[in-house]
Design a protein around this motif. Structure first.
Motif, PDB file in Angstrom:
ATOM      1  N   UNK A 457       0.853  -1.190   0.000  1.00  0.00           N
ATOM      2  CA  UNK A 457       0.000   0.000   0.000  1.00  0.00           C
ATOM      3  C   UNK A 457       0.884   1.234   0.000  1.00  0.00           C
ATOM      4  N   UNK A 458       1.134   1.798  -1.141  1.00  0.00           N
ATOM      5  CA  UNK A 458       1.963   3.001  -1.262  1.00  0.00           C
ATOM      6  C   UNK A 458       1.287   3.989  -2.213  1.00  0.00           C
ATOM      7  N   UNK A 459       0.008   4.215  -1.964  1.00  0.00           N
ATOM      8  CA  UNK A 459      -0.769   5.152  -2.766  1.00  0.00           C
ATOM      9  C   UNK A 459      -0.353   6.583  -2.415  1.00  0.00           C
ATOM     10  N   UNK A 460      -0.206   7.506  -3.399  1.00  0.00           N
ATOM     11  CA  UNK A 460       0.265   8.865  -3.079  1.00  0.00           C
ATOM     12  C   UNK A 460      -0.682   9.631  -2.171  1.00  0.00           C
ATOM     13  N   UNK A 461      -1.990   9.440  -2.336  1.00  0.00           N
ATOM     14  CA  UNK A 461      -2.948  10.128  -1.469  1.00  0.00           C
ATOM     15  C   UNK A 461      -2.770   9.677  -0.025  1.00  0.00           C
ATOM     16  N   UNK A 483       9.447  12.711   5.541  1.00  0.00           N
ATOM     17  CA  UNK A 483      10.130  12.967   4.271  1.00  0.00           C
ATOM     18  C   UNK A 483      10.602  11.665   3.644  1.00  0.00           C
ATOM     19  N   UNK A 484      11.073  10.744   4.463  1.00  0.00           N
ATOM     20  CA  UNK A 484      11.516   9.444   3.944  1.00  0.00           C
ATOM     21  C   UNK A 484      10.361   8.687   3.297  1.00  0.00           C
ATOM     22  N   UNK A 485       9.204   8.695   3.948  1.00  0.00           N
ATOM     23  CA  UNK A 485       8.040   8.007   3.383  1.00  0.00           C
ATOM     24  C   UNK A 485       7.601   8.646   2.069  1.00  0.00           C
ATOM     25  N   UNK A 486       7.577   9.976   2.032  1.00  0.00           N
ATOM     26  CA  UNK A 486       7.176  10.674   0.798  1.00  0.00           C
ATOM     27  C   UNK A 486       8.099  10.308  -0.354  1.00  0.00           C
ATOM     28  N   UNK A 487       9.392  10.364  -0.113  1.00  0.00           N
ATOM     29  CA  UNK A 487      10.351  10.104  -1.191  1.00  0.00           C
ATOM     30  C   UNK A 487      10.297   8.650  -1.646  1.00  0.00           C
ATOM     31  N   UNK A 488      10.045   7.743  -0.713  1.00  0.00           N
ATOM     32  CA  UNK A 488       9.958   6.334  -1.080  1.00  0.00           C
ATOM     33  C   UNK A 488       8.802   6.107  -2.047  1.00  0.00           C
ATOM     34  N   UNK A 489       7.678   6.736  -1.774  1.00  0.00           N
ATOM     35  CA  UNK A 489       6.519   6.556  -2.640  1.00  0.00           C
ATOM     36  C   UNK A 489       6.710   7.281  -3.968  1.00  0.00           C
ATOM     37  N   UNK A 490       7.323   8.471  -3.937  1.00  0.00           N
ATOM     38  CA  UNK A 490       7.480   9.250  -5.163  1.00  0.00           C
ATOM     39  C   UNK A 490       8.331   8.536  -6.204  1.00  0.00           C
ATOM     40  N   UNK A 495       5.947   9.594 -13.906  1.00  0.00           N
ATOM     41  CA  UNK A 495       5.348  10.615 -14.759  1.00  0.00           C
ATOM     42  C   UNK A 495       3.845  10.720 -14.713  1.00  0.00           C
ATOM     43  N   UNK A 496       3.186  10.078 -13.750  1.00  0.00           N
ATOM     44  CA  UNK A 496       1.723  10.092 -13.697  1.00  0.00           C
ATOM     45  C   UNK A 496       1.192  11.513 -13.532  1.00  0.00           C
ATOM     46  N   UNK A 497       0.054  11.784 -14.203  1.00  0.00           N
ATOM     47  CA  UNK A 497      -0.591  13.092 -14.097  1.00  0.00           C
ATOM     48  C   UNK A 497      -1.677  13.119 -13.022  1.00  0.00           C
ATOM     49  N   UNK A 498      -1.823  12.047 -12.273  1.00  0.00           N
ATOM     50  CA  UNK A 498      -2.770  12.017 -11.166  1.00  0.00           C
ATOM     51  C   UNK A 498      -2.399  13.121 -10.183  1.00  0.00           C
ATOM     52  N   UNK A 499      -3.320  14.056  -9.870  1.00  0.00           N
ATOM     53  CA  UNK A 499      -2.974  15.176  -8.976  1.00  0.00           C
ATOM     54  C   UNK A 499      -2.449  14.730  -7.619  1.00  0.00           C
ATOM     55  N   UNK A 500      -2.779  13.524  -7.183  1.00  0.00           N
ATOM     56  CA  UNK A 500      -2.299  13.057  -5.877  1.00  0.00           C
ATOM     57  C   UNK A 500      -0.786  12.987  -5.830  1.00  0.00           C
ATOM     58  N   UNK A 501      -0.155  12.689  -6.958  1.00  0.00           N
ATOM     59  CA  UNK A 501       1.309  12.617  -6.979  1.00  0.00           C
ATOM     60  C   UNK A 501       1.922  14.000  -6.820  1.00  0.00           C
ATOM     61  N   UNK A 502       1.378  14.983  -7.528  1.00  0.00           N
ATOM     62  CA  UNK A 502       1.924  16.338  -7.411  1.00  0.00           C
ATOM     63  C   UNK A 502       1.691  16.905  -6.023  1.00  0.00           C
ATOM     64  N   UNK A 508       6.170  16.881   0.229  1.00  0.00           N
ATOM     65  CA  UNK A 508       7.555  16.507   0.524  1.00  0.00           C
ATOM     66  C   UNK A 508       8.456  17.738   0.556  1.00  0.00           C
ATOM     67  N   UNK A 509       8.230  18.669  -0.400  1.00  0.00           N
ATOM     68  CA  UNK A 509       9.035  19.891  -0.418  1.00  0.00           C
ATOM     69  C   UNK A 509       8.779  20.740   0.825  1.00  0.00           C
ATOM     70  N   UNK A 510       7.519  20.806   1.256  1.00  0.00           N
ATOM     71  CA  UNK A 510       7.198  21.595   2.444  1.00  0.00           C
ATOM     72  C   UNK A 510       7.796  20.972   3.704  1.00  0.00           C
TER      73      UNK A 510
END
Length: 544
Positions: A457-461, A483-490, A495-502, A508-510
């Motif tokens: 289970x590593x869904x971006x949302x 931050x580690x969890x965010x980067x692992x999933x990213x 290249x997906x355009x699903x807004x959940x990824x962006x 992650x940047x914040x």
């Protein structure tokens, strides 16, 4: 290790930047994000990143690229506030030679120059330009089929887990610039001035604008023309009991819609019974996929999505609607049908990529996510409704999980995750949003914590929701974990355009910015200028 280009007498300091922009009234670009990587001695030494309030509404088209909205930027500093800090990065010190670098500098540098002139009335300092999309690639002996940043990074073996994030793109561009310069040195280009002359990159005040104008005049590939005769077919009605001829005619018209990337295909839903239209669309989707027509398949998929929530209750009924679905397997019940259809579509679409830059479906042309990235959302309503009993039963693995088998397919999150993991995670988003909308943030947080421990289970949302919970304490250890969890999933974004990824990349940047402010507080040497709004710390990242 530094080489001849980095050491004396050049003492090169490469200031690599990347911008994300929006389009203000009058078609002028305003900066909404600025990333900078400082390179010395052949490597990145510092990183700085700002989110910027453009002081105008963020237009829809650019939001679909970088996914920064008015809400994201409302409390960020303006460019006028960021400029003094950024300007210090362009100043030469300790006898260094400053060179400004970017990927497609012909866009970034003119925008930066215009923004400085707008808020300060002064020109951008005169600096040499190094463009990683220019002749440096050839001089370094690198062969590319495309000069996109993603292609360059792929060729050089450099990863970028947050494309269209200004800081991530600047860092990736900096790594590629250092590698290209290293290869250019090995090819004999050891004198900085001679190399810059060979590259003919110009300076911040000379050739960049001309090169940008030249690219803007390049011929563009024309989109297919939707003829008036085709538009007339949209007014035809398919009866409840169509003849074979009528059915065949409609299949031809839908095939034309796919080949023409026609944005009226979705409108045909009012002119045909849902079960007939779904059959026709599934047949057209199979034809487009078999032909390798990416944009055509995406066009059909966009029209099909609203019909996926109206599935029949049995596999047999689904097969009866579409003979092409004879390979569907599964048990009775609408959830079982949804899982079976999901897996059939997933296998069908596996060879199909999202639309390209010069051939796009109606959704991509409008700046919306490509249907090939978000089609599973159409199946959610066939799996679960906004009913508390169903929501609790779906995600509460302690009470609703059944063994992974065809008999229990889709009855709970864990069971559905075994049969259709991506669909299960998409439905899980619905469950999480359900609790949030009903004021049960604590229950939503428990959901993310529980399902996160389910392997796979590593869904971006869900990853962003977990990052919010993990980082809430504000301690460095909390921020590092988030931050580690965010980067692992990213890493799985692809290249997906699903807004959940962006949204996850922005989160992650914040989190990274908060962590940087805690672990690397501003020093007088690098950040001596007082912000105009002293109650808020400047938005920047710094890494040694």
């Amino acid at each position: 290790m530094s080489g001849a280009l980095w050491g004396p007498p050049a003492n090169l300091r490469l200031v690599v930047l990347d911008l994300e922009t929006c389009v203000a009234p009058g078609n002028a670009h305003r900066i909404v994000a600025l990333g900078v990587a400082i390179c010395r001695a052949g490597g990145i030494k510092q990183r700085f990143g700002w989110l910027i309030n453009p002081e105008v509404p963020v237009d829809r088209k650019t939001t679909t690229i970088h996914h920064l909205t008015d809400e994201h930027l409302a409390d960020e500093p303006t460019f006028a506030e960021v400029l003094p800090e950024f300007a210090r990065l362009l100043e030469a010190r300790n006898r260094e030679r400053v060179v400004l670098a970017a990927h497609w500098a012909g866009f970034d540098v003119p925008v930066l120059r215009n923004e400085i002139a707008r808020v300060k009335g002064e020109p951008l300092p005169e600096l040499p330009i190094l463009d990683t999309a220019g002749p440096l690639v050839r001089l370094a002996g690198v062969s590319l089929r495309s000069h996109k940043l993603t292609r360059l990074l792929e060729t050089l073996g450099i990863e970028n887990h947050a494309a269209h994030d200004a800081l991530a793109d600047a860092s990736a561009t900096a790594e590629s610039a250092c590698e290209l310069l290293r290869r250019a040195e090995e090819a004999g280009y050891t004198d900085l001035d001679a190399l810059l002359t060979e590259l003919n990159g110009g300076t911040t005040g000379s050739m960049v604008a001309a090169r940008q104008l030249e690219r803007s005049r390049a011929p563009k590939i024309a989109a297919p023309v939707v003829t008036p005769s085709h538009i007339e077919t949209h007014g035809q009605i398919l009866p409840e009991q169509p003849t074979p001829g009528q059915f065949a005619q409609w299949r031809t018209w839908i095939g034309e819609c796919a080949s023409l990337r026609c944005d009226g295909l979705a409108g045909r839903s009012a002119a045909a019974p849902p079960r007939h239209l779904r059959t026709l669309l599934l047949a057209a989707l199979r034809d487009a996929a078999a032909a390798g027509d990416q944009a055509g398949a995406a066009t059909v998929l966009g029209a099909l999505m609203p019909l996926l929530g109206l599935l029949p209750d049995t596999i047999e009924a689904m097969r009866a609607e579409g003979p092409q679905l004879t390979r569907l397997t599964g048990q009775r019940g609408q959830r079982g049908v949804a899982v079976a259809l999901h897996n059939w579509l997933e296998a069908l679409l596996a060879p199909i990529e999202r639309c390209g830059a010069h051939d796009q479906c109606p959704a991509c042309r409008a700046g919306d996510p490509c249907p090939t990235d978000v089609w599973r959302a159409g199946l959610v309503s066939s799996v679960i409704s906004a009913d508390r009993v169903q929501v609790v039963a779906f995600w509460n693995t302690r009470s609703a999980t059944v063994a992974a088998s065809s008999k229990g397919a889709g009855r709970g999150y864990a069971a559905m995750h075994c049969n259709a993991p991506l669909l299960a995670d998409t439905v899980l988003r619905f469950c999480h949003a359900f609790y949030r909308e009903h004021g049960e943030a604590g229950t939503a947080a428990q959901l993310t914590d529980q399902v996160w421990r389910q392997e796979g289970c590593r869904d971006p949302y869900i990853a962003e929701a977990r990052a919010i919970t993990t980082s809430a304490g504000g301690r460095p250890t909390d921020l590092v974990a988030a931050l580690r969890d965010c980067r692992r999933v990213l890493r799985a974004r692809n290249g997906s355009t699903d807004p959940a990824w962006s949204s996850l990349a922005i989160r992650a940047a914040q989190v990274g910015a908060r962590l940087a402010r805690l672990t690397h507080p501003p020093t007088e040497h690098h950040h001596s200028l007082t912000p105009q709004r002293p109650t808020r710390q400047p938005r920047f990242l710094r890494a040694g």
